[in-house]
Scaffold this motif. Structure first.
Motif, mmCIF file in Angstrom:
data_model
loop_
_atom_site.group_PDB
_atom_site.id
_atom_site.type_symbol
_atom_site.label_atom_id
_atom_site.label_comp_id
_atom_site.label_asym_id
_atom_site.label_seq_id
_atom_site.Cartn_x
_atom_site.Cartn_y
_atom_site.Cartn_z
ATOM 1 N N ARG A 117 19.557 -39.087 14.024
ATOM 2 C CA ARG A 117 19.818 -40.512 13.837
ATOM 3 C C ARG A 117 19.775 -40.884 12.358
ATOM 4 O O ARG A 117 20.584 -41.693 11.886
ATOM 5 N N ILE A 118 18.851 -40.283 11.611
ATOM 6 C CA ILE A 118 18.807 -40.531 10.170
ATOM 7 C C ILE A 118 20.091 -40.031 9.510
ATOM 8 O O ILE A 118 20.679 -40.705 8.655
ATOM 9 N N PRO A 153 15.095 -36.765 6.826
ATOM 10 C CA PRO A 153 15.387 -36.012 8.054
ATOM 11 C C PRO A 153 14.687 -34.654 8.110
ATOM 12 O O PRO A 153 14.543 -34.072 9.186
ATOM 13 N N THR A 201 8.789 -36.433 10.134
ATOM 14 C CA THR A 201 9.929 -36.618 11.033
ATOM 15 C C THR A 201 9.874 -35.621 12.184
ATOM 16 O O THR A 201 10.080 -35.966 13.343
ATOM 17 N N TYR A 206 19.577 -46.387 12.667
ATOM 18 C CA TYR A 206 20.727 -45.894 13.420
ATOM 19 C C TYR A 206 21.355 -46.972 14.311
ATOM 20 O O TYR A 206 22.580 -47.103 14.385
ATOM 21 N N LEU A 211 14.704 -45.197 4.306
ATOM 22 C CA LEU A 211 14.851 -44.256 5.415
ATOM 23 C C LEU A 211 13.762 -43.206 5.396
ATOM 24 O O LEU A 211 13.250 -42.846 4.332
ATOM 25 N N LEU A 249 15.309 -37.825 15.995
ATOM 26 C CA LEU A 249 15.099 -38.712 14.861
ATOM 27 C C LEU A 249 15.919 -38.252 13.662
ATOM 28 O O LEU A 249 16.576 -39.062 12.991
ATOM 29 N N SER A 250 15.890 -36.958 13.352
ATOM 30 C CA SER A 250 16.617 -36.443 12.192
ATOM 31 C C SER A 250 18.121 -36.641 12.356
ATOM 32 O O SER A 250 18.823 -36.948 11.387
ATOM 33 N N THR A 276 15.182 -44.930 10.833
ATOM 34 C CA THR A 276 16.525 -44.341 10.933
ATOM 35 C C THR A 276 17.619 -45.376 10.675
ATOM 36 O O THR A 276 18.670 -45.032 10.160
#
Length: 251
Positions: A162-163, A141, A146, A111, A138, A159-160, A109
């Motif tokens: 943050r991506i 997402p 993911t 992030y 990356l 997670l998605s 990510t």
């Protein structure tokens, strides 16, 4: 006088008193470290100073570093942290600042970089403008992997999400030549961050998020060593990756 230590203090915007507090020593001790030629602190204090200033021991006390130099296959291992969150933000900042040729962020990510590094996007634009290659690898997402990892992590900030934060930040700077990004699932459980000949590697453990991952700080010293092995891994994934932005896309 230890000029390297004095300069590092100035660059870190710390006073002698502040450094003494961080290292758990008297301010007079810090004064002697700076003013007395050849004085080398105990190892635990050297490490505390390096962490506080985001500088390498070999720069501040080259004599001590030479005495402790490694000669085996592990000589590329600079530091080890049980958790990525234990790796000082000042170290990341120092590595980013010093890089001149290569900045590769192959975290799933990435992030946390936008969260922890002030004016990160501006720094990347400046690096790219001066000829440094800046790349982001990356996770997608919307991929099945993911979604599977989101179920494993089971945290509120998915997670998605943050991506997508990283993608939104990259969108602001993507027109700067030298900045590129690709999608890949091949590094879902191994993040690699490269800064010229320095590298931070974080292998993800089962059911853990990135900041809980054990972390290695590597520095390249040989051909086909640990550094080169991880670098080759990233290059292969980059070659197989899908561009985040299609050619000619102005959206």
């Amino acid at each position: 006088m230890n000029e390297a230590l004095r300069r590092a203090l100035l660059q870190a915007h710390l006073t002698d008193h502040q450094l003494a507090e961080r290292c758990g020593v008297d301010i007079k001790t810090v004064g002697r470290w700076i003013t007395e030629t050849g004085r080398v602190p105990h190892a635990r204090h050297r490490w505390a100073v390096c962490e506080a200033l985001g500088e390498d021991e070999a720069v501040l006390w080259p004599t001590a570093a030479r005495k402790a130099i490694k000669v085996g296959p592990d000589r590329e291992v600079v530091s080890v942290y049980p958790y990525r969150s234990g790796c000082p933000a000042s170290l990341w900042r120092s590595l980013i600042t010093k890089a001149e040729r290569e900045l590769t962020f192959a975290g799933y990510t990435n992030y946390f970089l936008w969260l922890e590094q002030a004016r990160f996007g501006t720094a990347l634009q400046r690096k790219a403008a001066h000829g440094c290659r800046v790349r982001f690898l990356l996770g997608s997402p919307d991929s099945d992997l993911t979604r599977s990892r989101e179920r494993d992590e089971d945290v509120a900030l998915t997670l998605s999400t943050r991506i997508r934060v990283t993608l939104a930040e990259l969108e602001k700077i993507r027109r700067q030549p030298g900045i590129d990004a690709r999608f890949s699932d091949g590094h879902a459980h191994l993040s690699v961050f490269r800064f010229d000949d320095d590298m931070i590697v974080t292998p993800l453990l089962t059911h853990s998020v990135g900041h809980d991952a054990p972390t290695l700080h590597l520095r390249r010293h040989q051909d086909d060593g640990m550094f080169d092995r991880f670098a080759s891994h990233v290059e292969e994934l980059w070659g197989r990756g899908n561009p985040v932005w299609e050619c000619g896309d102005d959206g």
